[in-house]
Design a protein around this motif. Structure first.
Motif, PDB file in Angstrom:
ATOM      1  N   THR A  84       0.855  -1.190   0.000  1.00 52.68           N
ATOM      2  CA  THR A  84       0.000   0.000   0.000  1.00 52.68           C
ATOM      3  C   THR A  84       0.885   1.232   0.000  1.00 52.68           C
ATOM      4  OG1 THR A  84      -1.936   1.008   1.041  1.00 52.68           O
ATOM      5  CG2 THR A  84      -0.214   0.252   2.531  1.00 52.68           C
ATOM      6  N   ASN A 120     -11.182   4.620  11.165  1.00 57.53           N
ATOM      7  CA  ASN A 120     -12.577   4.265  11.436  1.00 57.53           C
ATOM      8  C   ASN A 120     -12.625   3.438  12.717  1.00 57.53           C
ATOM      9  OD1 ASN A 120     -15.103   3.057  11.564  1.00 57.53           O
ATOM     10  ND2 ASN A 120     -15.257   2.721   9.357  1.00 57.53           N
ATOM     11  N   TRP A 144      -2.197   6.372  -1.471  1.00 54.38           N
ATOM     12  CA  TRP A 144      -3.450   5.642  -1.730  1.00 54.38           C
ATOM     13  C   TRP A 144      -4.393   5.782  -0.539  1.00 54.38           C
ATOM     14  CZ3 TRP A 144      -7.047   2.230  -0.095  1.00 54.38           C
ATOM     15  CH2 TRP A 144      -7.908   1.675  -1.054  1.00 54.38           C
ATOM     16  N   ARG A 184     -14.180  10.744   1.772  1.00 54.79           N
ATOM     17  CA  ARG A 184     -14.991  10.977   0.566  1.00 54.79           C
ATOM     18  C   ARG A 184     -16.481  10.918   0.901  1.00 54.79           C
ATOM     19  NH1 ARG A 184     -13.521   6.943  -3.639  1.00 54.79           N
ATOM     20  NH2 ARG A 184     -12.904   5.657  -1.887  1.00 54.79           N
ATOM     21  N   ARG A 191      -5.323  -5.695   2.685  1.00 52.47           N
ATOM     22  CA  ARG A 191      -5.074  -4.244   2.592  1.00 52.47           C
ATOM     23  C   ARG A 191      -6.349  -3.437   2.404  1.00 52.47           C
ATOM     24  NH1 ARG A 191      -2.363  -3.118  -3.349  1.00 52.47           N
ATOM     25  NH2 ARG A 191      -4.054  -4.001  -4.575  1.00 52.47           N
ATOM     26  N   MET A 194     -15.204  -7.046   3.986  1.00 48.58           N
ATOM     27  CA  MET A 194     -15.969  -5.884   3.504  1.00 48.58           C
ATOM     28  C   MET A 194     -15.917  -5.774   1.988  1.00 48.58           C
ATOM     29  SD  MET A 194     -15.557  -1.875   4.564  1.00 48.58           S
ATOM     30  CE  MET A 194     -13.947  -1.615   3.818  1.00 48.58           C
ATOM     31  N   PHE A 233     -23.441   5.067  10.138  1.00 50.15           N
ATOM     32  CA  PHE A 233     -23.772   3.960   9.239  1.00 50.15           C
ATOM     33  C   PHE A 233     -22.780   2.836   9.476  1.00 50.15           C
ATOM     34  CE2 PHE A 233     -23.272   1.424   5.441  1.00 50.15           C
ATOM     35  CZ  PHE A 233     -24.588   1.211   5.046  1.00 50.15           C
ATOM     36  N   ARG A 260      -7.907   7.882  -0.819  1.00 49.33           N
ATOM     37  CA  ARG A 260      -9.129   7.061  -0.839  1.00 49.33           C
ATOM     38  C   ARG A 260      -9.913   7.118   0.472  1.00 49.33           C
ATOM     39  NH1 ARG A 260      -9.565   3.558  -5.561  1.00 49.33           N
ATOM     40  NH2 ARG A 260      -7.765   4.234  -6.765  1.00 49.33           N
ATOM     41  N   GLY A 280     -16.031  -3.069  -0.093  1.00 52.41           N
ATOM     42  CA  GLY A 280     -15.902  -1.620   0.122  1.00 52.41           C
ATOM     43  C   GLY A 280     -16.760  -0.759  -0.791  1.00 52.41           C
ATOM     44  N   ARG A 281     -16.745  -1.080  -2.084  1.00 50.28           N
ATOM     45  CA  ARG A 281     -17.493  -0.240  -3.036  1.00 50.28           C
ATOM     46  C   ARG A 281     -18.990  -0.275  -2.769  1.00 50.28           C
ATOM     47  NH1 ARG A 281     -15.133   0.926  -8.820  1.00 50.28           N
ATOM     48  NH2 ARG A 281     -13.253   1.838  -7.965  1.00 50.28           N
ATOM     49  N   VAL A 330      -6.164  -0.992   6.582  1.00 49.35           N
ATOM     50  CA  VAL A 330      -5.747   0.415   6.594  1.00 49.35           C
ATOM     51  C   VAL A 330      -6.851   1.312   7.180  1.00 49.35           C
ATOM     52  CG1 VAL A 330      -4.284   0.043   4.579  1.00 49.35           C
ATOM     53  CG2 VAL A 330      -6.586   0.940   4.243  1.00 49.35           C
ATOM     54  N   HIS A 377     -20.280   9.721  11.318  1.00 47.89           N
ATOM     55  CA  HIS A 377     -19.342   8.612  11.529  1.00 47.89           C
ATOM     56  C   HIS A 377     -18.122   8.809  10.637  1.00 47.89           C
ATOM     57  CE1 HIS A 377     -17.562   4.776  11.890  1.00 47.89           C
ATOM     58  NE2 HIS A 377     -18.050   4.269  10.776  1.00 47.89           N
ATOM     59  N   CYS A 395     -21.228   0.311  13.726  1.00 44.51           N
ATOM     60  CA  CYS A 395     -20.786   1.712  13.778  1.00 44.51           C
ATOM     61  C   CYS A 395     -21.883   2.652  14.273  1.00 44.51           C
ATOM     62  CB  CYS A 395     -20.289   2.163  12.411  1.00 44.51           C
ATOM     63  SG  CYS A 395     -18.996   1.095  11.783  1.00 44.51           S
ATOM     64  N   ALA A 444     -15.930   7.391   8.633  1.00 40.96           N
ATOM     65  CA  ALA A 444     -15.669   6.152   7.893  1.00 40.96           C
ATOM     66  C   ALA A 444     -14.729   6.409   6.724  1.00 40.96           C
ATOM     67  CB  ALA A 444     -16.967   5.560   7.375  1.00 40.96           C
ATOM     68  N   ASN A 445     -14.881   7.559   6.087  1.00 38.48           N
ATOM     69  CA  ASN A 445     -14.126   7.831   4.868  1.00 38.48           C
ATOM     70  C   ASN A 445     -14.286   9.313   4.536  1.00 38.48           C
ATOM     71  OD1 ASN A 445     -13.667   8.215   1.998  1.00 38.48           O
ATOM     72  ND2 ASN A 445     -13.539   5.982   1.904  1.00 38.48           N
TER      73      ASN A 445
HETATM   74  C1  LIG Z   1     -12.498   0.600   0.998  1.00 41.04           C
HETATM   75  C2  LIG Z   1     -12.387   1.787   0.041  1.00 41.04           C
HETATM   76  C3  LIG Z   1     -11.502   2.862   0.656  1.00 41.04           C
HETATM   77  C4  LIG Z   1     -11.753   1.293  -1.244  1.00 41.04           C
HETATM   78  O1  LIG Z   1     -11.700   2.373  -2.177  1.00 41.04           O
HETATM   79  P1  LIG Z   1     -12.173   2.147  -3.691  1.00 41.04           P
HETATM   80  O2  LIG Z   1     -11.932   3.415  -4.387  1.00 41.04           O
HETATM   81  O3  LIG Z   1     -13.573   1.638  -3.637  1.00 41.04           O
HETATM   82  O4  LIG Z   1     -11.165   1.085  -4.178  1.00 41.04           O
HETATM   83  P2  LIG Z   1     -11.439  -0.391  -4.756  1.00 41.04           P
HETATM   84  O5  LIG Z   1     -11.875  -1.307  -3.658  1.00 41.04           O
HETATM   85  O6  LIG Z   1     -12.289  -0.292  -5.957  1.00 41.04           O
HETATM   86  O7  LIG Z   1      -9.973  -0.757  -5.173  1.00 41.04           O
HETATM   87  C5  LIG Z   1      -9.284  -0.026  -6.165  1.00 41.04           C
HETATM   88  C6  LIG Z   1      -7.902  -0.613  -6.311  1.00 41.04           C
HETATM   89  O8  LIG Z   1      -7.130  -0.295  -5.125  1.00 41.04           O
HETATM   90  C7  LIG Z   1      -6.583  -1.490  -4.596  1.00 41.04           C
HETATM   91  N1  LIG Z   1      -6.463  -1.354  -3.149  1.00 41.04           N
HETATM   92  C8  LIG Z   1      -7.360  -1.712  -2.203  1.00 41.04           C
HETATM   93  N2  LIG Z   1      -6.860  -1.421  -0.990  1.00 41.04           N
HETATM   94  C9  LIG Z   1      -5.658  -0.861  -1.181  1.00 41.04           C
HETATM   95  C10 LIG Z   1      -4.674  -0.350  -0.309  1.00 41.04           C
HETATM   96  N3  LIG Z   1      -4.828  -0.340   1.018  1.00 41.04           N
HETATM   97  N4  LIG Z   1      -3.555   0.147  -0.848  1.00 41.04           N
HETATM   98  C11 LIG Z   1      -3.350   0.168  -2.174  1.00 41.04           C
HETATM   99  N5  LIG Z   1      -4.255  -0.310  -3.060  1.00 41.04           N
HETATM  100  C12 LIG Z   1      -5.389  -0.812  -2.557  1.00 41.04           C
HETATM  101  C13 LIG Z   1      -7.538  -2.585  -5.006  1.00 41.04           C
HETATM  102  O9  LIG Z   1      -6.908  -3.838  -4.977  1.00 41.04           O
HETATM  103  C14 LIG Z   1      -7.907  -2.144  -6.403  1.00 41.04           C
HETATM  104  O10 LIG Z   1      -6.877  -2.519  -7.276  1.00 41.04           O
HETATM  105  P3  LIG Z   1      -7.223  -3.026  -8.763  1.00 41.04           P
HETATM  106  O11 LIG Z   1      -7.887  -1.862  -9.427  1.00 41.04           O
HETATM  107  O12 LIG Z   1      -5.879  -3.362  -9.293  1.00 41.04           O
HETATM  108  O13 LIG Z   1      -8.144  -4.206  -8.584  1.00 41.04           O
HETATM  109  C15 LIG Z   1     -13.772   2.384  -0.278  1.00 41.04           C
HETATM  110  O14 LIG Z   1     -14.524   1.464  -1.052  1.00 41.04           O
HETATM  111  C16 LIG Z   1     -14.552   2.705   0.943  1.00 41.04           C
HETATM  112  O15 LIG Z   1     -14.167   3.548   1.726  1.00 41.04           O
HETATM  113  N6  LIG Z   1     -15.717   2.052   1.138  1.00 41.04           N
HETATM  114  C17 LIG Z   1     -16.536   2.302   2.290  1.00 41.04           C
HETATM  115  C18 LIG Z   1     -15.936   1.564   3.430  1.00 41.04           C
HETATM  116  C19 LIG Z   1     -16.503   1.974   4.718  1.00 41.04           C
HETATM  117  O16 LIG Z   1     -16.741   3.113   4.955  1.00 41.04           O
HETATM  118  N7  LIG Z   1     -16.693   0.974   5.552  1.00 41.04           N
HETATM  119  C20 LIG Z   1     -17.098   1.155   6.865  1.00 41.04           C
HETATM  120  C21 LIG Z   1     -18.523   1.507   6.931  1.00 41.04           C
HETATM  121  S1  LIG Z   1     -18.843   1.673   8.610  1.00 41.04           S
END
Ligand SMILES: CC(C)(COP(=O)(O)OP(=O)(O)OC[C@H]1O[C@@H](n2cnc3c(N)ncnc32)[C@H](O)[C@@H]1OP(=O)(O)O)[C@@H](O)C(=O)NCCC(=O)NCCS
Length: 327
Positions: A30, A284, A34, A259, A153, A217, A314, A38, A219-220, A157, A254, A114, A256-257
């Motif tokens: 990672t 988080n 990133w 974004r 990963r 999870m 959420f 993100r 994530g998306r 994170v 909350h 959460c 969480a992110n």
């Molecule tokens: C988890 C989260 C940050 C991932 O971000 P994203 O933009 O959706 O990223 P994706 O899961 O589509 O992954 C994109 C790429 O990054 C990679 N990636 C994932 N985690 C990574 C990390 N820690 N470091 C580097 N790359 C990473 C993936 O493998 C993927 O690679 P690929 O395109 O080669 O397949 C995002 O989906 C999110 O925040 N979701 C909500 C989670 C949340 O809030 N949960 C708690 C609710 S209480």
């Protein structure tokens, strides 16, 4: 004059040990860039071996009680929102009750991921409406680092450890809780889950080799559900309080992110200074994230008497919730 439930003390506590994005770079594939772009997270606090959920909850509670000027023996009820209790039995609330010396208080945990703190606060609000003299400790506390797969990963994170607490009692002044909204949708539980460790999948070698004792999870998908639910519950809670966006002084959502927080700021037409952000420091922390943020906002002087505050959450389940209060 209406008697309302009012928060008269806040407290929070995070473990001393800090894990930065740079530290994670040497553990998994990672990068600081990133994680920052993100998620908005720069560092998180991680409990040391032997440092448990109840230890964090007790420290946060002591700080909240001290601010409120209330002795543990005066407490009537302790409610802990958590998904990472020290043990399946007893509850974290019972351990906190014992450690604080709050022998008069009933104690139980709330399993709402959460949203655990807002669910707990809403329950406290109902008890106080029934009996305004009650003194209730509502807590959100987590040690998610022990349910995190440090080889995954996409989750390791994000999640972290911490606790926050609020002392709630009845008040006749202008301040207090104005509306509470609780929601859930169990049909999509698999998007965010810890499958193992419960009675459905008791711990054994097979469960461990599948990693079912860790957070899983999508994530998306979680992101899409989260933004929709949070925006909707924000409007619902404000409507019930008789507010529009313009009445709002501070949104504590909350953490969480970043974004998700940016999305909410845009959709609710709020200026940056009205959206509380501390995800960069703590990650988080699930049920702990809102009470930690509330305590930081309170202690830093960001909450002024008469301010209109909206809290929204959420999490897995899914669960989501909204609470409005006048400070
Ligand atoms: C988890 C989260 C940050 C991932 O971000 P994203 O933009 O959706 O990223 P994706 O899961 O589509 O992954 C994109 C790429 O990054 C990679 N990636 C994932 N985690 C990574 C990390 N820690 N470091 C580097 N790359 C990473 C993936 O493998 C993927 O690679 P690929 O395109 O080669 O397949 C995002 O989906 C999110 O925040 N979701 C909500 C989670 C949340 O809030 N949960 C708690 C609710 S209480």
């Amino acid at each position: 004059m209406t008697t309302r439930s009012k928060i008269v003390g806040t407290g929070s506590f995070v473990p001393e040990q800090v894990l930065t994005n740079r530290d994670l770079e040497s553990m998994i594939d990672t990068s600081d860039e990133w994680i920052t772009t993100r998620t908005g997270i720069k560092q998180r606090h991680i409990a040391r071996p032997g440092e448990n959920n109840s230890d964090l909850a007790v420290e946060a509670s002591r700080a909240a009680l001290s601010m409120a000027g209330i002795e543990p023996a005066e407490l009537d009820l302790i409610i802990v929102g958590t998904l990472t209790g020290d043990m399946p039995m007893p509850s974290v609330a019972c351990l906190v009750q014992d450690r604080l010396g709050a022998g008069h208080a009933g104690a139980f945990d709330v399993s709402a991921t959460c949203s655990g703190f807002l669910y707990s606060l809403s329950i406290a609000d109902k008890f106080i409406k029934d009996n305004p003299s009650m003194k209730i400790l509502a807590i959100g506390s987590e040690v998610l680092s022990r349910r995190t797969n440090w080889n995954d990963r996409t989750t390791c994170v994000i999640f972290a450890d911490g606790a926050g607490a609020a002392v709630v009692t009845g008040s006749d002044d202008e301040g207090g809780i104005l509306s509470t909204c609780l929601h859930a949708d169990g049909s999509v539980w698999e998007l965010l889950t810890i499958r193992g460790l419960g009675t459905a999948h008791p711990i054994d070698q097979d469960i461990i080799s599948k990693g079912w004792h860790y957070i899983e999870m999508k994530g998306r998908d979680v992101f899409k559900h989260a933004v929709k639910a949070l925006e909707s519950v924000a409007h619902e809670a404000m409507e019930r309080a008789g507010w529009t966006n313009e009445d709002l002084d501070l949104l504590i959502a909350h953490q969480a992110n970043i974004r998700i927080l940016d999305f909410l700021r845009e959709r609710l037409h709020l200026p940056k200074e009205k959206v509380f952000i501390n995800i960069d420091k703590y990650g988080n922390t699930s049920a702990a994230s809102i009470p930690i943020a509330l305590d930081e906002a309170n202690r830093s002087g960001r909450l002024k008497k008469g301010d209109n505050i909206l809290m929204i959450s959420f999490g897995g389940g899914f669960t989501w919730a909204g609470v409005t209060m006048r400070w």
